[in-house]
Design a protein around this motif. Structure first.
Motif, PDB file in Angstrom:
ATOM      1  N   PRO A  85       0.814  -1.234   0.000  1.00 25.95           N
ATOM      2  CA  PRO A  85       0.000   0.000   0.000  1.00 25.95           C
ATOM      3  C   PRO A  85       0.839   1.271   0.000  1.00 25.95           C
ATOM      4  N   ILE A  86       1.981   1.251   0.725  1.00 26.75           N
ATOM      5  CA  ILE A  86       2.865   2.422   0.719  1.00 26.75           C
ATOM      6  C   ILE A  86       3.409   2.644  -0.687  1.00 26.75           C
ATOM      7  N   GLY A  87       3.747   1.557  -1.377  1.00 23.50           N
ATOM      8  CA  GLY A  87       4.259   1.661  -2.739  1.00 23.50           C
ATOM      9  C   GLY A  87       3.241   2.233  -3.703  1.00 23.50           C
ATOM     10  N   ILE A  88       1.975   1.856  -3.535  1.00 24.03           N
ATOM     11  CA  ILE A  88       0.920   2.388  -4.406  1.00 24.03           C
ATOM     12  C   ILE A  88       0.784   3.897  -4.215  1.00 24.03           C
ATOM     13  N   ALA A  89       0.841   4.358  -2.967  1.00 24.88           N
ATOM     14  CA  ALA A  89       0.794   5.804  -2.705  1.00 24.88           C
ATOM     15  C   ALA A  89       1.984   6.497  -3.365  1.00 24.88           C
ATOM     16  N   ASN A  90       3.150   5.877  -3.275  1.00 28.50           N
ATOM     17  CA  ASN A  90       4.351   6.427  -3.908  1.00 28.50           C
ATOM     18  C   ASN A  90       4.179   6.540  -5.420  1.00 28.50           C
ATOM     19  N   ASN A  91       3.563   5.540  -6.037  1.00 33.21           N
ATOM     20  CA  ASN A  91       3.326   5.563  -7.479  1.00 33.21           C
ATOM     21  C   ASN A  91       2.442   6.737  -7.880  1.00 33.21           C
ATOM     22  N   VAL A  92       1.431   7.031  -7.086  1.00 34.84           N
ATOM     23  CA  VAL A  92       0.523   8.141  -7.396  1.00 34.84           C
ATOM     24  C   VAL A  92       1.281   9.466  -7.367  1.00 34.84           C
ATOM     25  N   PHE A  93       2.111   9.653  -6.353  1.00 36.40           N
ATOM     26  CA  PHE A  93       2.899  10.892  -6.271  1.00 36.40           C
ATOM     27  C   PHE A  93       3.839  11.015  -7.469  1.00 36.40           C
ATOM     28  N   PHE A  94       4.443   9.911  -7.876  1.00 35.38           N
ATOM     29  CA  PHE A  94       5.396   9.952  -8.974  1.00 35.38           C
ATOM     30  C   PHE A  94       4.707  10.139 -10.328  1.00 35.38           C
ATOM     31  N   ILE A  95       3.473   9.705 -10.471  1.00 34.78           N
ATOM     32  CA  ILE A  95       2.734   9.986 -11.705  1.00 34.78           C
ATOM     33  C   ILE A  95       2.657  11.498 -11.912  1.00 34.78           C
ATOM     34  N   LEU A  96       2.297  12.208 -10.853  1.00 34.77           N
ATOM     35  CA  LEU A  96       2.195  13.664 -10.928  1.00 34.77           C
ATOM     36  C   LEU A  96       3.553  14.297 -11.193  1.00 34.77           C
ATOM     37  N   LEU A  97       4.564  13.840 -10.471  1.00 36.94           N
ATOM     38  CA  LEU A  97       5.892  14.438 -10.572  1.00 36.94           C
ATOM     39  C   LEU A  97       6.506  14.232 -11.952  1.00 36.94           C
ATOM     40  N   PHE A  98       6.452  13.009 -12.468  1.00 37.09           N
ATOM     41  CA  PHE A  98       7.112  12.705 -13.730  1.00 37.09           C
ATOM     42  C   PHE A  98       6.382  13.325 -14.921  1.00 37.09           C
ATOM     43  N   THR A  99       5.069  13.440 -14.824  1.00 37.77           N
ATOM     44  CA  THR A  99       4.319  14.098 -15.894  1.00 37.77           C
ATOM     45  C   THR A  99       4.747  15.558 -16.003  1.00 37.77           C
ATOM     46  N   GLN A 100       4.905  16.200 -14.858  1.00 39.77           N
ATOM     47  CA  GLN A 100       5.343  17.599 -14.849  1.00 39.77           C
ATOM     48  C   GLN A 100       6.753  17.748 -15.413  1.00 39.77           C
ATOM     49  N   ALA A 101       7.604  16.730 -15.207  1.00 35.94           N
ATOM     50  CA  ALA A 101       9.010  16.809 -15.633  1.00 35.94           C
ATOM     51  C   ALA A 101       9.222  16.332 -17.063  1.00 35.94           C
ATOM     52  N   GLY A 102       8.169  15.847 -17.724  1.00 35.19           N
ATOM     53  CA  GLY A 102       8.309  15.366 -19.092  1.00 35.19           C
ATOM     54  C   GLY A 102       8.905  13.975 -19.196  1.00 35.19           C
ATOM     55  N   LEU A 103       8.903  13.228 -18.085  1.00 38.00           N
ATOM     56  CA  LEU A 103       9.379  11.839 -18.092  1.00 38.00           C
ATOM     57  C   LEU A 103       8.155  10.935 -18.268  1.00 38.00           C
ATOM     58  N   TYR A 104       7.655  10.881 -19.497  1.00 40.19           N
ATOM     59  CA  TYR A 104       6.358  10.258 -19.751  1.00 40.19           C
ATOM     60  C   TYR A 104       6.371   8.744 -19.572  1.00 40.19           C
ATOM     61  N   ALA A 105       7.460   8.104 -19.964  1.00 36.65           N
ATOM     62  CA  ALA A 105       7.532   6.650 -19.771  1.00 36.65           C
ATOM     63  C   ALA A 105       7.543   6.318 -18.289  1.00 36.65           C
ATOM     64  N   ALA A 161       6.211   8.127 -15.949  1.00 30.49           N
ATOM     65  CA  ALA A 161       4.876   8.395 -15.438  1.00 30.49           C
ATOM     66  C   ALA A 161       3.937   7.234 -15.766  1.00 30.49           C
ATOM     67  N   GLY A 162       3.975   6.763 -17.005  1.00 34.52           N
ATOM     68  CA  GLY A 162       3.153   5.621 -17.390  1.00 34.52           C
ATOM     69  C   GLY A 162       3.544   4.366 -16.640  1.00 34.52           C
ATOM     70  N   LEU A 163       4.835   4.240 -16.334  1.00 36.82           N
ATOM     71  CA  LEU A 163       5.340   3.081 -15.601  1.00 36.82           C
ATOM     72  C   LEU A 163       4.677   2.980 -14.236  1.00 36.82           C
ATOM     73  N   GLN A 164       4.387   4.111 -13.628  1.00 38.55           N
ATOM     74  CA  GLN A 164       3.769   4.075 -12.299  1.00 38.55           C
ATOM     75  C   GLN A 164       2.387   3.417 -12.331  1.00 38.55           C
ATOM     76  N   VAL A 165       1.660   3.596 -13.428  1.00 39.05           N
ATOM     77  CA  VAL A 165       0.349   2.948 -13.568  1.00 39.05           C
ATOM     78  C   VAL A 165       0.532   1.433 -13.607  1.00 39.05           C
ATOM     79  N   VAL A 166       1.555   0.995 -14.348  1.00 42.29           N
ATOM     80  CA  VAL A 166       1.862  -0.441 -14.408  1.00 42.29           C
ATOM     81  C   VAL A 166       2.291  -0.932 -13.034  1.00 42.29           C
ATOM     82  N   PHE A 167       3.068  -0.124 -12.322  1.00 47.09           N
ATOM     83  CA  PHE A 167       3.517  -0.491 -10.979  1.00 47.09           C
ATOM     84  C   PHE A 167       2.320  -0.722 -10.047  1.00 47.09           C
ATOM     85  N   ILE A 168       1.313   0.124 -10.165  1.00 45.08           N
ATOM     86  CA  ILE A 168       0.135  -0.033  -9.311  1.00 45.08           C
ATOM     87  C   ILE A 168      -0.535  -1.378  -9.576  1.00 45.08           C
ATOM     88  N   THR A 169      -0.655  -1.726 -10.863  1.00 42.82           N
ATOM     89  CA  THR A 169      -1.250  -3.017 -11.228  1.00 42.82           C
ATOM     90  C   THR A 169      -0.406  -4.172 -10.687  1.00 42.82           C
TER      91      THR A 169
END
Length: 217
Positions: free
Chosen positions: A49-69, A71-79
């Motif tokens: 559960p802590i990792g899933i929360a971390n993935n959500v924060f990183f989706i926001l962070l990486f999208t803002q930084a232009g690290l799109y892969a 950011a998308g990776l975090q969605v896969v990480f959640i799954t």
């Protein structure tokens, strides 16, 4: 209130590192990420559960930084986290309620490496052609390595820690290049925790010899 308005406070600067603002998103990603890796090294179930929360924060962070892969990776990480959570509690097989630590078989290495090469090449082309990424290859490479490592983590394969270490070697300068200095520092910490995890999981396998010796397939 729109989603953008709701998330805006997380994007506000909290402090600066090397004259670069660090947002609440990056700070919370730092804290939850460090805690998650520490819990994985200890084989503690709360890492999921802590990792899933971390993935959500990183989706926001990486999208803002232009690290799109990434950011998308975090969605896969959640799954994968949902799968890993289940596997750690139900994947031990008959007579075992807990998934044991094992070594990666030759068969697993073969398809993991093949998937990693194909994934890196495909993502590099996609990012180069479909986004404004300035680090397409490195973004793709770390994505592939991270997915390979996450599979091993879900199945409690000792060598997953080596894959995480390899990914961190690239992540640290990549995030510094993108001026995500706190995240870059986080990955230095991740690498240290990966060494701890590798040591702990290797000891666990050794303690279960000869049963836990990986069987080559």
């Amino acid at each position: 209130m729109s989603l953008a308005e709701f998330l805006q406070p997380l994007q506000q600067p909290l402090f600066t590192v090397l004259e670069t603002p660090v947002s609440w998103t990056e700070f919370l990603g730092f804290g939850s990420g460090a805690l998650c890796v520490w819990l994985v090294a200890r084989q503690h179930m709360a890492n999921w559960p802590i990792g899933i929360a971390n993935n959500v924060f990183f989706i926001l962070l990486f999208t803002q930084a232009g690290l799109y892969a990434d950011a998308g990776l975090q969605v896969v990480f959640i799954t994968l986290a949902v799968y890993g959570w289940w596997a750690w509690t139900h994947g031990g097989g008959p007579g075992s309620a807990v998934l044991p630590v094992r070594r990666t078989t030759r068969t697993e290495w073969t398809w993991l490496l093949a998937a990693g090469v194909v994934g890196t090449l495909a993502l590099t082309v996609l990012l180069d052609r479909a986004t404004d990424s300035t680090v397409a290859f490195w973004d793709a490479l770390t994505t592939a390595l991270s997915l390979m490592a996450t599979y091993g983590q879900c199945r409690k394969r000792v060598e997953s820690w080596w894959l995480w270490i390899a990914a961190d070697v690239v992540y640290i300068p990549l995030y510094a290049y993108k001026e995500l200095y706190l995240t870059s520092l986080l990955y230095v910490g991740f690498m240290t925790l990966c060494v701890l995890g590798l040591r702990n999981w290797s000891r666990d396998v050794s303690a279960r010899q000869p049963d836990a010796v990986g069987v080559s397939a």
